[in-house]
Design an enzyme around this catalytic site. Structure first.
Site, PDB file in Angstrom:
ATOM      1  N   HIS A   1      10.245   4.092   2.499  1.00  0.00           N
ATOM      2  CA  HIS A   1       9.416   4.400   3.670  1.00  0.00           C
ATOM      3  C   HIS A   1      10.023   3.710   4.881  1.00  0.00           C
ATOM      4  O   HIS A   1      10.028   2.477   4.947  1.00  0.00           O
ATOM      5  CB  HIS A   1       7.981   3.923   3.454  1.00  0.00           C
ATOM      6  CG  HIS A   1       7.294   4.628   2.321  1.00  0.00           C
ATOM      7  ND1 HIS A   1       6.564   5.781   2.503  1.00  0.00           N
ATOM      8  CD2 HIS A   1       7.255   4.383   0.991  1.00  0.00           C
ATOM      9  CE1 HIS A   1       6.086   6.207   1.339  1.00  0.00           C
ATOM     10  NE2 HIS A   1       6.495   5.369   0.392  1.00  0.00           N
ATOM     11  N   LEU A   2      10.545   4.512   5.819  1.00  0.00           N
ATOM     12  CA  LEU A   2      11.160   3.926   7.022  1.00  0.00           C
ATOM     13  C   LEU A   2      10.184   3.900   8.196  1.00  0.00           C
ATOM     14  O   LEU A   2      10.520   3.400   9.265  1.00  0.00           O
ATOM     15  CB  LEU A   2      12.441   4.678   7.392  1.00  0.00           C
ATOM     16  CG  LEU A   2      13.609   4.502   6.400  1.00  0.00           C
ATOM     17  CD1 LEU A   2      14.794   5.380   6.801  1.00  0.00           C
ATOM     18  CD2 LEU A   2      14.045   3.044   6.288  1.00  0.00           C
TER      19      LEU A   2
ATOM     20  N   ASN B   1       5.539  10.442   5.019  1.00  0.00           N
ATOM     21  CA  ASN B   1       4.173  10.047   5.401  1.00  0.00           C
ATOM     22  C   ASN B   1       4.194   9.123   6.615  1.00  0.00           C
ATOM     23  O   ASN B   1       3.720   8.001   6.599  1.00  0.00           O
ATOM     24  CB  ASN B   1       3.405   9.421   4.230  1.00  0.00           C
ATOM     25  CG  ASN B   1       4.026   8.141   3.703  1.00  0.00           C
ATOM     26  OD1 ASN B   1       5.221   7.901   3.873  1.00  0.00           O
ATOM     27  ND2 ASN B   1       3.225   7.296   3.067  1.00  0.00           N
TER      28      ASN B   1
ATOM     29  N   ASP C   1       4.119  12.415  -0.623  1.00  0.00           N
ATOM     30  CA  ASP C   1       4.052  11.051  -1.167  1.00  0.00           C
ATOM     31  C   ASP C   1       3.106  10.159  -0.376  1.00  0.00           C
ATOM     32  O   ASP C   1       3.085  10.166   0.849  1.00  0.00           O
ATOM     33  CB  ASP C   1       5.432  10.395  -1.201  1.00  0.00           C
ATOM     34  CG  ASP C   1       5.323   8.969  -1.738  1.00  0.00           C
ATOM     35  OD1 ASP C   1       4.631   8.778  -2.749  1.00  0.00           O
ATOM     36  OD2 ASP C   1       5.892   8.052  -1.129  1.00  0.00           O
TER      37      ASP C   1
ATOM     38  N   HIS D   1       3.536  12.623  -6.000  1.00  0.00           N
ATOM     39  CA  HIS D   1       2.740  11.401  -6.103  1.00  0.00           C
ATOM     40  C   HIS D   1       1.544  11.801  -6.964  1.00  0.00           C
ATOM     41  O   HIS D   1       0.583  12.403  -6.484  1.00  0.00           O
ATOM     42  CB  HIS D   1       2.320  10.963  -4.694  1.00  0.00           C
ATOM     43  CG  HIS D   1       1.341   9.825  -4.667  1.00  0.00           C
ATOM     44  ND1 HIS D   1       1.668   8.582  -4.179  1.00  0.00           N
ATOM     45  CD2 HIS D   1       0.050   9.741  -5.040  1.00  0.00           C
ATOM     46  CE1 HIS D   1       0.611   7.788  -4.270  1.00  0.00           C
ATOM     47  NE2 HIS D   1      -0.395   8.467  -4.778  1.00  0.00           N
TER      48      HIS D   1
ATOM     49  N   ASN E   1       0.374   1.359  -4.953  1.00  0.00           N
ATOM     50  CA  ASN E   1      -0.157   2.563  -5.578  1.00  0.00           C
ATOM     51  C   ASN E   1       0.992   3.427  -6.071  1.00  0.00           C
ATOM     52  O   ASN E   1       1.818   3.828  -5.264  1.00  0.00           O
ATOM     53  CB  ASN E   1      -0.994   3.334  -4.549  1.00  0.00           C
ATOM     54  CG  ASN E   1      -1.792   4.438  -5.194  1.00  0.00           C
ATOM     55  OD1 ASN E   1      -1.954   4.470  -6.409  1.00  0.00           O
ATOM     56  ND2 ASN E   1      -2.270   5.351  -4.382  1.00  0.00           N
TER      57      ASN E   1
ATOM     58  N   ASP F   1      10.477   2.414  -3.828  1.00  0.00           N
ATOM     59  CA  ASP F   1       9.226   2.683  -3.099  1.00  0.00           C
ATOM     60  C   ASP F   1       8.998   1.590  -2.049  1.00  0.00           C
ATOM     61  O   ASP F   1       7.877   1.090  -1.878  1.00  0.00           O
ATOM     62  CB  ASP F   1       8.021   2.783  -4.049  1.00  0.00           C
ATOM     63  CG  ASP F   1       6.790   3.373  -3.363  1.00  0.00           C
ATOM     64  OD1 ASP F   1       6.894   3.793  -2.192  1.00  0.00           O
ATOM     65  OD2 ASP F   1       5.727   3.412  -4.000  1.00  0.00           O
TER      66      ASP F   1
HETATM   67  O1  DOR Z   1       1.925   1.616  -2.536  1.00  0.00           O
HETATM   68  C1  DOR Z   1       2.242   2.617  -1.938  1.00  0.00           C
HETATM   69  N1  DOR Z   1       2.560   2.593  -0.627  1.00  0.00           N
HETATM   70  N2  DOR Z   1       2.252   3.783  -2.591  1.00  0.00           N
HETATM   71  C2  DOR Z   1       2.424   4.948  -1.952  1.00  0.00           C
HETATM   72  O2  DOR Z   1       2.448   5.954  -2.606  1.00  0.00           O
HETATM   73  C3  DOR Z   1       2.609   4.988  -0.489  1.00  0.00           C
HETATM   74  C4  DOR Z   1       3.129   3.727   0.017  1.00  0.00           C
HETATM   75  C5  DOR Z   1       3.027   3.576   1.515  1.00  0.00           C
HETATM   76  O3  DOR Z   1       3.370   4.525   2.233  1.00  0.00           O
HETATM   77  O4  DOR Z   1       2.670   2.495   1.987  1.00  0.00           O
END
Ligand code: DOR
Length: 455
Positions: A84-85, A116, A174, A201, A302, A329
């Protein structure tokens, strides 16, 4: 990673000398040299330095950067297919510059980034914009995954043809499930028609609603709201059947539960086009550790850390190939989102800068061989998503990671390049460290104190 930077590398040669070169794609694990030229791998073998000196003496080679890799592992640049950037929209959590600097420091030369964001990457203009921004600002190669549905809302499909043309390598919502089976069916059919993998997801929202950690005796004893393992596995059961019917490539993100592993094993045996990833934290930790850490929100993600038996099943699934690769992740959050009671804190932990050391320290060579580790962190993610790299074969991108397998250090989030400090591994002593990372023949990370000589 900018094309311009690669062009600047044209003509520059880099000789990585005397390291243990581990390249499972070539069945290679021996001490030798790697020569990079024009941003690509030119040769792998013994005595490449002598050859260069001979040619240099004849005036053929202008300048060669020599890296002394004795005592180090020299492996194809690592690929993290789940990052996640936070760009656009949440650049207080991470930016392209900080996220990819963290990737480089962790040995990753390519990342797949998740859609996301705010707004989400559900629009071709945004995907194209992100790719162009990455060309200018990123230290490593960035491959965007686009949203599967408009606004990640799980209702109307995003325009896959245009997203693919803009550079998306996969589609995914996701962070959220696609709750409705009819929508998921169309996602899989449409993605199959456009040759895009669907990254899922897997979370049944009515089963997970309100949960903060794995549902089981540990959560019950603490009075924490639980997320049952079935929240994941019932969706995987649904999705492998739908993927089989649609002829789609289904990829299961962050597998956490034993039942999910059994379902993937069953689907693979039937010939369903399903692949799966696991995170380092799900391989290393379980719900009992969350309690032992006093329900620190840096242990909240998660899917949640599950039972010790689930963790064992994940390790077995890595060993037997049911799980295809490891991805972090990497989910940076601001302190404000984490400095809260456990049930109220955001889900997610950072992973880019700790993955290699944690995995080496815990599992190599006893449980995972060095060559299998390179498969899990480079070759397999490249093959699964059709990304360049994953090997040091001549002609491959000059993406290389140098690892000192013996160096001991203590994980200190204050040293992270990432803006995220949210890790459960702070203060952990680990053995194994990335000392240098090259992308397209150019050094993008070098651990302070690691020497280079020029000839
Ligand atoms: O723990 C998580 N954080 N699970 C996810 O699926 C999304 C992610 C997030 O974008 O912070």
């Amino acid at each position: 990673m900018s094309q311009a930077r690669e062009v600047m590398n044209e003509g520059t040669k880099v000789l990585i000398q005397g390291g243990r070169v581990i390249d499972p794609a070539q069945g290679l694990d021996r001490v030798c040299d790697v020569l990079l030229a024009g941003g690509r791998v030119e040769a792998v073998g013994e005595g490449l330095g002598d050859e260069l000196i001979r040619r240099g003496a004849a005036g053929a080679d202008p300048g060669v950067e020599v890296i002394d890799a004795r005592g180090l592992w020299v492996v194809p640049g690592l690929i993290d297919a789940h990052v996640h950037l936070r760009t656009p929209g949440e650049t207080h959590k991470e930016t392209l510059a900080t996220g990819t600097a963290a990737a480089a420091a962790g040995g990753f030369t390519s990342v797949v980034c998740m859609p996301n964001t705010r707004p989400p990457l559900d629009d071709p203009i945004r995907v194209e914009w992100l790719r162009m921004k990455a060309e200018r600002e990123a230290l490593v190669r960035v491959y965007p995954a686009a949203a599967a549905t408009e606004g990640l809302a799980g209702e109307r499909l995003a325009p896959y043809g245009a997203l693919r043309a803009a550079g998306a390598v996969a589609v995914t919502d996701d962070g959220r499930p696609i709750a409705r089976a009819g929508v998921m069916r169309r996602v899989l059919e449409y993605a199959a028609a456009h040759g895009l993998p669907v990254l899922v997801h897997a979370e049944e929202p009515e089963l997970s609603a309100g949960g903060a950690m794995h549902e089981g005796p540990v959560a019950a004893a603490a009075g924490m709201p639980g997320i049952p393992d079935t929240a994941e596995s019932v969706m995987v059961a649904r999705d492998v059947l739908l993927a089989e019917r649609a002829g789609a490539h289904l990829h299961i993100l962050h597998v956490s539960a034993e039942n999910t592993v059994s379902l993937i094993r069953w689907a693979k045996a039937r010939g369903v086009r399903v692949t799966a990833e696991v995170t380092p934290h799900h391989l290393l930790l379980c719900d009992e550790d969350v309690a032992a850490a006093g329900f620190d929100p840096n242990w909240k993600m998660n899917p949640p850390l599950r039972s010790a038996a689930d963790r064992e099943a994940l390790l077995e699934a890595v060993a037997d190939g049911t799980i295809d690769f490891i991805a972090t992740d990497h989910a940076p959050h601001h302190a404000e989102d984490k400095d809260l009671p456990f049930p109220e804190a955001s889900f997610g932990i950072v992973g880019l800068e700790t993955a290699v050391a944690l995995l080496l320290d815990a599992f190599v060579p006893g449980i995972i061989s060095p060559s299998r580790l390179v498969e899990l962190l480079s070759l397999r993610p490249a093959r699964v998503f059709g990304l360049p790299g994953g090997t040091l074969r001549p002609g491959a991108p000059g993406d290389v990671t140098l690892i000192d397998p013996h160096q001991e250090w203590v994980i200190d989030p204050a040293d992270f390049r990432s803006l995220g400090r949210n890790t459960p591994f702070a203060g952990r002593r680990v053995r194994g460290r990335v000392v240098r990372t090259l992308v397209g023949g150019r050094t993008v990370f070098q651990l302070a104190g690691a020497e280079v000589s020029h000839r």
